[in-house]
Design a protein around this motif. Sequence first.
Motif, PDB file in Angstrom:
ATOM      1  N   SER A  27     -34.830-106.502  38.753  1.00  0.00           N
ATOM      2  CA  SER A  27     -34.610-107.900  38.403  1.00  0.00           C
ATOM      3  C   SER A  27     -34.165-108.048  36.955  1.00  0.00           C
ATOM      4  O   SER A  27     -33.276-108.852  36.644  1.00  0.00           O
ATOM      5  N   ASP A  47     -30.569-106.954  36.693  1.00  0.00           N
ATOM      6  CA  ASP A  47     -29.702-107.997  37.283  1.00  0.00           C
ATOM      7  C   ASP A  47     -29.541-109.172  36.324  1.00  0.00           C
ATOM      8  O   ASP A  47     -28.438-109.717  36.175  1.00  0.00           O
ATOM      9  N   ASP A  48     -30.645-109.586  35.678  1.00  0.00           N
ATOM     10  CA  ASP A  48     -30.584-110.692  34.727  1.00  0.00           C
ATOM     11  C   ASP A  48     -29.620-110.383  33.588  1.00  0.00           C
ATOM     12  O   ASP A  48     -28.822-111.235  33.179  1.00  0.00           O
ATOM     13  N   LYS A  86     -25.549-117.774  46.395  1.00  0.00           N
ATOM     14  CA  LYS A  86     -26.237-116.736  45.630  1.00  0.00           C
ATOM     15  C   LYS A  86     -26.649-117.244  44.253  1.00  0.00           C
ATOM     16  O   LYS A  86     -27.793-117.067  43.824  1.00  0.00           O
ATOM     17  N   ARG A  89     -30.439-118.122  42.837  1.00  0.00           N
ATOM     18  CA  ARG A  89     -30.992-117.439  41.668  1.00  0.00           C
ATOM     19  C   ARG A  89     -31.474-118.448  40.620  1.00  0.00           C
ATOM     20  O   ARG A  89     -32.534-118.273  40.004  1.00  0.00           O
ATOM     21  N   SER A  93     -34.688-120.178  41.975  1.00  0.00           N
ATOM     22  CA  SER A  93     -35.767-119.177  42.021  1.00  0.00           C
ATOM     23  C   SER A  93     -36.287-118.878  40.627  1.00  0.00           C
ATOM     24  O   SER A  93     -37.503-118.749  40.420  1.00  0.00           O
ATOM     25  N   ASN A  94     -35.386-118.754  39.664  1.00  0.00           N
ATOM     26  CA  ASN A  94     -35.806-118.500  38.285  1.00  0.00           C
ATOM     27  C   ASN A  94     -36.700-119.622  37.767  1.00  0.00           C
ATOM     28  O   ASN A  94     -37.700-119.383  37.087  1.00  0.00           O
TER      29      ASN A  94
END
Length: 363
Positions: free
Chosen positions: A193, A196-197, A256, A260, A263-264
Amino acid sequence: MKIFFRFIFHFTSVLGLLGLFMLFIYIILARLLTDFIIPTHYFHIYAAIIFSISFVVFAGLYGWYVIQPMFYLISWIKRLSQGKLEKPYKKTYMPYLKKGIPKWLRKSTQYFEELEDHMEQLTYTLEQNKRFQKQLDQSKKEWLSGVSHDLKTPLSYLKAYSSLLLSSDYKWSEEEKSNSLKIIYEKSLYIESLIDDMNLLFQSENGDLIVSLKNLDIIDFIENIVIDMANSPLAEGYNLSFETNIYSLHMNIDEKLMNRALSNLLINAIVHNPQETNISISISYNENLNIYIKDNGIGMDKDTLEHLFEKYYRNSKYNRSHSSGLGMSIAQSFIVAHQGKISVESKINEGTLIKISLQDTNN
């Protein structure tokens, strides 16, 4: 344009004064001629000499009047190119003539006021940018230091548990193996994660973020995100609820990126608040789609609110091992990429309210 007209007006005025001066000299010479003080054949010679000297003096003084502020502005630009972001001292370039040159001639930058104002604004902007860049560099250093620590912590878990599982000195029960593998898996997910960030942030900064819009029911989409988050082990002990006054709305979004972003925001509401915190997600529609994420947790102070969406900003007081410090910045970037807006209200011990406003792309 103002400078051009100022010079035209001023040059015409001074030229008129010079013409009057020469006319005055011509009248004096003519008077002297009629009084037989100067010979007739020398009249034109005297007139030519006096007129030539007058014109040379005029050209020199007026040229200095125009060039002196140019020297001042050129020196200012030169200092800026050398990184000296302060306004240079205004002075006369021939100080030994200071007493001999009229004050209006020495301080001739009044005809460059507009340009000088722009130079002051440019100097101020460069100074602000330099200060901001310095703060950003410091934030990057602190962020990299924090991320390095965040990476070392899960890596130490991976190393420790994997070495224990590989050890032949101890026989592990199936339950112990399962618990150890679960920890290894969770720490691996965190590292993934975090990577990805960072990748998403760099894509956003470089303008490489691709938004692939798809028409779908955003109400169902958001509800599914809330359900998935509520069923996550991360949300264990937290009370998540979902409310809406509209039950179906199709919009064009990047599934997507929006997933994200939301969710963040939900993860932040969880990891930065203690268990038993109530987190409500509500949706209302009034020309725009409004999404509210509200909690009754610990809240944030004013300083944290001011820097909340800044890249690389990490507040150690509110940051935990689950957070990379990039979540809010990434969420904002993705929402803005959808032509949306995000705002946050929060007070210490009174919770936090996040509002997201998205345009209805079907209207």
